[in-house]
Write a protein that holds these residues in place. Structure first.
Motif, PDB file in Angstrom:
ATOM      1  N   ARG A 168      -2.050 -13.583 -10.745  1.00 52.88           N
ATOM      2  CA  ARG A 168      -0.580 -13.313 -11.039  1.00 52.88           C
ATOM      3  C   ARG A 168       0.067 -14.528 -10.966  1.00 52.88           C
ATOM      4  NH1 ARG A 168      -0.089  -9.683  -5.410  1.00 52.88           N
ATOM      5  NH2 ARG A 168       0.573 -11.206  -4.573  1.00 52.88           N
ATOM      6  N   ARG A 182      -0.358 -12.595   1.457  1.00 50.31           N
ATOM      7  CA  ARG A 182      -0.861 -13.018   1.008  1.00 50.31           C
ATOM      8  C   ARG A 182       0.402 -14.178   0.286  1.00 50.31           C
ATOM      9  NH1 ARG A 182      -3.731  -8.924   1.581  1.00 50.31           N
ATOM     10  NH2 ARG A 182      -5.404  -8.330   0.329  1.00 50.31           N
ATOM     11  N   ASP A 183       1.341 -14.182   0.497  1.00 47.67           N
ATOM     12  CA  ASP A 183       2.436 -15.235  -0.132  1.00 47.67           C
ATOM     13  C   ASP A 183       3.449 -15.500   1.651  1.00 47.67           C
ATOM     14  OD1 ASP A 183       3.872 -12.684   0.250  1.00 47.67           O
ATOM     15  OD2 ASP A 183       4.899 -12.613  -2.143  1.00 47.67           O
ATOM     16  N   ASP A 199      -5.461 -10.674  -7.495  1.00 45.93           N
ATOM     17  CA  ASP A 199      -4.041 -11.301  -6.776  1.00 45.93           C
ATOM     18  C   ASP A 199      -3.794 -12.672  -6.697  1.00 45.93           C
ATOM     19  OD1 ASP A 199      -4.155  -8.668  -5.501  1.00 45.93           O
ATOM     20  OD2 ASP A 199      -4.821  -9.325  -3.511  1.00 45.93           O
ATOM     21  N   ARG A 237     -10.035  -7.557  -6.679  1.00 48.37           N
ATOM     22  CA  ARG A 237      -8.950  -7.893  -6.204  1.00 48.37           C
ATOM     23  C   ARG A 237      -8.716  -9.523  -5.868  1.00 48.37           C
ATOM     24  NH1 ARG A 237      -6.732  -5.425  -1.233  1.00 48.37           N
ATOM     25  NH2 ARG A 237      -8.876  -4.882  -0.245  1.00 48.37           N
ATOM     26  N   ARG A 248       1.033  -1.285   0.044  1.00 46.66           N
ATOM     27  CA  ARG A 248      -0.194   0.556   0.193  1.00 46.66           C
ATOM     28  C   ARG A 248       1.028   1.350   0.260  1.00 46.66           C
ATOM     29  NH1 ARG A 248      -5.888  -0.389   1.867  1.00 46.66           N
ATOM     30  NH2 ARG A 248      -6.279  -2.799   1.686  1.00 46.66           N
ATOM     31  N   ARG A 291       7.602  -7.118  -6.374  1.00 45.85           N
ATOM     32  CA  ARG A 291       7.416  -7.871  -5.057  1.00 45.85           C
ATOM     33  C   ARG A 291       9.732  -8.221  -4.936  1.00 45.85           C
ATOM     34  NH1 ARG A 291       3.400  -9.482  -4.560  1.00 45.85           N
ATOM     35  NH2 ARG A 291       3.200 -10.374  -3.170  1.00 45.85           N
TER      36      ARG A 291
HETATM   37  O1   DC Z   1      -3.520  -6.725   2.727  1.00 46.48           O
HETATM   38  P1   DC Z   1      -3.585  -5.748   2.262  1.00 46.48           P
HETATM   39  O2   DC Z   1      -5.141  -5.561   1.945  1.00 46.48           O
HETATM   40  O3   DC Z   1      -3.442  -4.302   2.821  1.00 46.48           O
HETATM   41  O4   DC Z   1      -2.556  -5.855   0.869  1.00 46.48           O
HETATM   42  C1   DC Z   1      -3.123  -4.765  -0.523  1.00 46.48           C
HETATM   43  C2   DC Z   1      -2.764  -5.693  -1.445  1.00 46.48           C
HETATM   44  O5   DC Z   1      -1.128  -5.690  -1.409  1.00 46.48           O
HETATM   45  C3   DC Z   1      -3.256  -6.700  -2.181  1.00 46.48           C
HETATM   46  O6   DC Z   1      -4.790  -7.204  -2.377  1.00 46.48           O
HETATM   47  C4   DC Z   1      -2.311  -7.761  -2.285  1.00 46.48           C
HETATM   48  C5   DC Z   1      -1.038  -7.083  -2.144  1.00 46.48           C
HETATM   49  N1   DC Z   1       0.146  -8.049  -1.117  1.00 46.48           N
HETATM   50  C6   DC Z   1       0.482  -8.456  -2.220  1.00 46.48           C
HETATM   51  O7   DC Z   1       0.160  -8.770  -2.639  1.00 46.48           O
HETATM   52  N2   DC Z   1       1.548  -9.758  -0.817  1.00 46.48           N
HETATM   53  C7   DC Z   1       0.849  -9.443   0.329  1.00 46.48           C
HETATM   54  N3   DC Z   1       1.921 -10.339   1.386  1.00 46.48           N
HETATM   55  C8   DC Z   1       1.054  -8.609   0.868  1.00 46.48           C
HETATM   56  C9   DC Z   1      -0.311  -7.882   0.047  1.00 46.48           C
END
Ligand code: DC
Length: 233
Positions: free
Chosen positions: A186, A129-130, A183, A179, A39, A108
């Motif tokens: 990808r 997410r990962d 997410d 989203r 973010r 990333r």
């Molecule tokens: O958890 P969040 O909604 O604050 O995350 C915002 C965006 O960041 C989410 O849509 C995808 C990305 N994100 C990511 O790709 N890998 C992560 N480890 C955390 C977030």
């Protein structure tokens, strides 16, 4: 007891932030919100007039990110440069931006070491997410937290309302779907449960029940990690 690394991954609105915060407090662990980092990249790019689709320049923003987290009372404050951007990074617009910049492999890669450094030493709950698949593949306790789409949208609307932003439920549901789709589909580190993650559906459980259950599981893992360590040494 051994201080382990705990990862909590899952889609938007599943309750990761609330669960991670309470779990970290319960265990006396630090909290690492990796979504806040993506973010912050989206916000910094926007401020500098860089398009979220521009992978190379967004990666430049990620490499130069001057980010700091600081717990003040109950709230995890996020500072970009000297500015407190805690609220600014939570708008629906920046949510979409974070999802877009996070799809670039260059972005990333630029953030990987930063995340590992912030989580080094264990005694940390990491959410994203990962985090169980890519950032901390050797984490001792991994969870994939989810909930139904409708429930996730309802929670996101309530969370934003509590922060003074009023959004429409149907719009929020559409944004969450968009989203999740981006997410999860990808190529670079898609949102997916690690094979060794425990799947937790929070749709019908209270926050306290989820935290209780995770805390017990982490304590069991931490005891096992301690046992293995002392046997190994
Ligand atoms: O958890 P969040 O909604 O604050 O995350 C915002 C965006 O960041 C989410 O849509 C995808 C990305 N994100 C990511 O790709 N890998 C992560 N480890 C955390 C977030």
């Amino acid at each position: 007891m051994q201080q382990v690394v705990v990862t909590i991954d899952g889609p938007a609105g599943a309750g990761k932030s609330s669960v991670a915060k309470l779990l970290a407090r319960r265990l006396g662990y630090r909290l690492l919100d990796t979504g806040a980092i993506y973010r912050a990249v989206a916000l910094a790019a926007r401020t500098q007039g860089i398009a979220w689709s521009d992978a190379a320049r967004c990666a430049g923003v990620a490499r130069a990110l001057e980010l700091r987290f600081d717990f003040i009372g109950d709230r995890n404050h996020v500072y970009l440069g000297g500015d407190d951007v805690t609220a600014a990074i939570r708008t629906p617009d920046i949510s979409q931006g974070a999802s877009q910049v996070s799809a670039h492999p260059e972005v990333r890669a630029a953030l990987l070491e930063l995340q590992r450094r912030l989580g080094a030493g264990g005694g940390v709950v990491v959410e994203g997410r990962d985090t169980g698949t890519v950032v901390f593949p050797a984490a001792d306790a991994k969870f994939f937290l989810t909930a139904s789409e409708a429930e996730r949208a309802r929670r996101r609307v309530a969370e934003l309302a509590a922060a003074g932003t009023h959004v429409d439920h149907a719009d929020t549901l559409r944004e969450i779907r968009e989203r999740d789709q981006r997410d999860a589909s990808r190529d670079a580190a898609p949102m997916v449960a690690a094979p060794d993650a425990v799947l937790v559906d929070s749709s019908t459980q209270t926050l306290e029940d989820v935290v209780d259950s995770l805390a017990r599981q982490v304590e069991a893992k931490a005891r096992a990690a301690g046992t293995f360590t002392s046997r190994d040494t």
